[in-house]
Design a protein around this motif. Structure first.
Motif, mmCIF file in Angstrom:
data_model
loop_
_atom_site.group_PDB
_atom_site.id
_atom_site.type_symbol
_atom_site.label_atom_id
_atom_site.label_comp_id
_atom_site.label_asym_id
_atom_site.label_seq_id
_atom_site.Cartn_x
_atom_site.Cartn_y
_atom_site.Cartn_z
ATOM 1 N N UNK A 418 0.835 -1.203 0.000
ATOM 2 C CA UNK A 418 0.000 0.000 0.000
ATOM 3 C C UNK A 418 0.871 1.256 0.000
ATOM 4 N N UNK A 419 1.964 1.209 0.746
ATOM 5 C CA UNK A 419 2.840 2.383 0.821
ATOM 6 C C UNK A 419 3.406 2.735 -0.545
ATOM 7 N N UNK A 420 3.778 1.716 -1.316
ATOM 8 C CA UNK A 420 4.316 1.971 -2.653
ATOM 9 C C UNK A 420 3.257 2.613 -3.543
ATOM 10 N N UNK A 421 2.054 2.079 -3.504
ATOM 11 C CA UNK A 421 0.977 2.613 -4.343
ATOM 12 C C UNK A 421 0.660 4.055 -3.956
ATOM 13 N N UNK A 422 0.614 4.330 -2.664
ATOM 14 C CA UNK A 422 0.355 5.699 -2.216
ATOM 15 C C UNK A 422 1.436 6.647 -2.711
ATOM 16 N N UNK A 423 2.694 6.184 -2.700
ATOM 17 C CA UNK A 423 3.789 7.026 -3.196
ATOM 18 C C UNK A 423 3.603 7.347 -4.681
ATOM 19 N N UNK A 424 3.262 6.353 -5.486
ATOM 20 C CA UNK A 424 3.092 6.589 -6.925
ATOM 21 C C UNK A 424 1.949 7.563 -7.192
ATOM 22 N N UNK A 425 0.889 7.465 -6.399
ATOM 23 C CA UNK A 425 -0.253 8.361 -6.589
ATOM 24 C C UNK A 425 0.056 9.787 -6.132
ATOM 25 N N UNK A 426 0.795 9.918 -5.068
ATOM 26 C CA UNK A 426 1.046 11.240 -4.495
ATOM 27 C C UNK A 426 2.239 11.957 -5.109
ATOM 28 N N UNK A 427 3.233 11.199 -5.565
ATOM 29 C CA UNK A 427 4.488 11.823 -5.981
ATOM 30 C C UNK A 427 4.965 11.455 -7.381
ATOM 31 N N UNK A 428 4.260 10.552 -8.060
ATOM 32 C CA UNK A 428 4.715 10.138 -9.389
ATOM 33 C C UNK A 428 3.596 10.177 -10.426
ATOM 34 N N UNK A 429 2.586 10.992 -10.175
ATOM 35 C CA UNK A 429 1.559 11.308 -11.180
ATOM 36 C C UNK A 429 0.698 10.123 -11.604
#
Length: 532
Positions: A418-429
């Motif tokens: 979940x942490x990885x997915x949240x990072x992609x959504x918040x910081x990698x468009x």
């Protein structure tokens, strides 16, 4: 020159930050070339925005062979300058993006009465080392028949004379583009995916560009426009390009079905394909055929699969690979500078940077390995034309992730979390399910249970973006259409989905490899150090 934008690496920077300002550079196309131009221009202090009508790296830049290479076969065509250029650039990428440049050995077998006799291969790999300034990722060598068969188990022994072994590098094409965009944003660029250039017209020495975004339409004034849209470049308003498109198909199989220690060159006449180790998988490809179909999703046809598997089985007779062994496929389009004559494989991959209208640049041709050089030449031309005050180019020395926050994804998919997915959504468009599954992680291409993974990722993205049940279902349906997955996960995936939800992926769902991505035991110490 405008003051530098102060945007962060947010998923969708507000279009309001573009209104009332004049850009120095608007880059149209968020693949690897556009990302490289945006990074270079932003690092020089120019006011930059980069847009893409779909997701970043959703075209050719996520559908390559994932190699950084000089192009050994181009030596046979006499294109020494092209090979030297790419050879030096692959080493540069190894220095600025060491997490995305893993030294990879290639074994090129030579058979009696083939188009690739030993003398030609030996001369070729020695020249290859010289063109790298003797600083290749590893030193080339030759092997006799016995040594070749000992190293590459299952290789066809019929009429085998021996082989050569040389080095290029394995990369992650989409990740290289995304990380370059993260760097561009860190240096002040505005990055907007799902933003289409609707029109562009010259007005008083500037360009008025109308952009259609998911939030509405915005008009932007810019001093220059860079058309870096790859296969779409001759279809952009204002473009002066002419392209010849060719299609390249890749297949992914389990490495247990083809347990190769190094990449292997598979020749069919003068054409060559590769078997490329990728963690627990092997990438097979690529084809090189003319293409005139839809650009959005070039298909991998049964005939493509039959061809690639046929060449592979001829090289490894005992493998007996069948279509059922194929885990995933992808097809990409090469935007070659138009030449209606000759075989597609013989067309030069040389790039072209040209100002077709005052303040409008078309960037065409080239390949993944030379993206940074293409970007440097483009921004150099812009600075000369506009006479803007700009810093010197620093992209050949400054690491891509210097100053960029967040985790670094390498060659293999990260753990499903979940942490990885949240990072992609918040910081990698990442905006849609396919953005995460295909380009941020490659979970689609690596995981046997990608359908189950997609269900869980959709749940996490729904929580992040506030999707309704209907929106989440729509995202899953779109993903299934993109990946030809017509049904929901079968019951035997339920336990894996539950495990993923609990943060404990089963089987290969986490994307980690038992085998190393490459055999680096004999890479040069300098190459090893550069990638640590």
């Amino acid at each position: 020159m405008n003051e530098r934008f102060t945007t962060s690496e947010s998923p969708t920077p507000p279009t309001a930050c573009l209104e009332g300002r004049t850009l120095d550079v608007l880059v149209v196309g968020g693949g690897i070339v556009g990302a490289g131009v945006a990074r270079d221009a932003a690092m020089r202090g120019l006011a930059v925005a980069v847009i893409d009508k779909g997701d970043f790296a959703s075209g050719t830049s996520s559908r390559s062979s994932r190699l950084l290479h000089g192009g050994l076969r181009y030596l046979a065509q006499g294109r020494v300058g092209l090979v030297r250029e790419a050879s030096l650039e692959k080493r540069t990428i190894g220095k600025i993006a060491p997490h995305l440049a893993e030294p990879l050995a290639f074994v090129f077998p030579s058979y009696a009465r083939s188009a690739w006799p030993m003398w030609k291969l030996v001369l070729g790999v020695k020249t290859y080392d010289v063109l790298c300034g003797m600083q290749n990722f590893g030193r080339s060598s030759t092997m006799g028949r016995t040594a070749t068969l000992s190293r590459v188990k299952g290789l066809s022994a019929d009429k085998l004379n021996g082989s050569v072994r040389y080095f290029d590098a394995l990369t992650n094409d989409a990740r290289l583009a995304i990380d370059s965009l993260r760097s561009a944003a860190h240096h002040g660029a505005v990055a907007l995916n799902y933003t289409k250039l609707e029109s562009a017209e010259p007005v008083g020495g500037l360009w008025r560009c109308r952009l259609a975004t998911e939030q509405g339409v915005v008009e932007v004034m810019t001093r220059t426009v860079v058309n870096a849209t790859g296969p779409w470049s001759d279809r952009i308003p204002g473009s002066g390009t002419a392209l010849r498109l060719t299609k390249g198909v890749h297949l992914v199989v389990d490495r247990s079905r083809l347990p190769i220690p190094d990449a292997v060159v598979m020749a069919e006449g003068e054409r060559i394909l590769f078997a490329i180790p990728w963690g627990e998988r092997v990438i097979l490809g690529t084809t090189d055929t003319d293409y005139d179909g839809p650009l959005e999703e070039p298909s991998c046809d049964p005939s493509d699969i039959k061809y690639v598997l046929g060449v592979t089985n001829a090289t490894f007779p005992a493998a007996k690979l069948k279509p059922v062994d194929v885990i995933s496929t992808w097809s990409g389009l090469r935007p070659l500078v138009a030449d209606p004559n000759g075989d597609p494989s013989d067309i030069s991959r040389r790039h072209k940077v040209s100002m077709t209208h005052p303040g409008w640049w078309d960037v065409t041709g080239g390949k993944l390995t030379t993206y940074r050089l293409m970007a440097e030449e483009t921004v150099d031309a812009i600075v000369r034309h506009t006479k803007l005050e700009a810093k010197p180019c620093a992209t050949a020395t400054k690491r891509v992730l210097d100053g960029v926050t967040g985790p670094a994804v390498g060659l293999l998919p990260p753990e499903v979390s979940r942490a990885a997915v949240e990072h992609y959504c918040r910081h990698e468009w990442a905006r849609h399910l396919g953005d995460v599954m295909l380009r941020r992680t490659s979970w689609r291409h690596y995981c046997h249970d990608h359908a189950a993974v997609a269900v869980q990722v959709a749940e996490w993205m729904a929580a992040e973006f506030g999707w309704s049940d209907a929106q989440r279902s729509e995202e899953l349906q779109r993903y299934r259409q993109l990946t030809s997955t017509d049904a929901v996960p079968s019951p035997h995936f339920v336990d894996q989905t539950t495990a993923i939800r609990n943060g404990q992926p089963k089987g290969h769902a986490n994307g980690h490899a038992v085998l190393s991505a490459t055999n680096r035991g004999d890479a040069q110490p300098a190459a090893r150090q550069a990638n640590e």
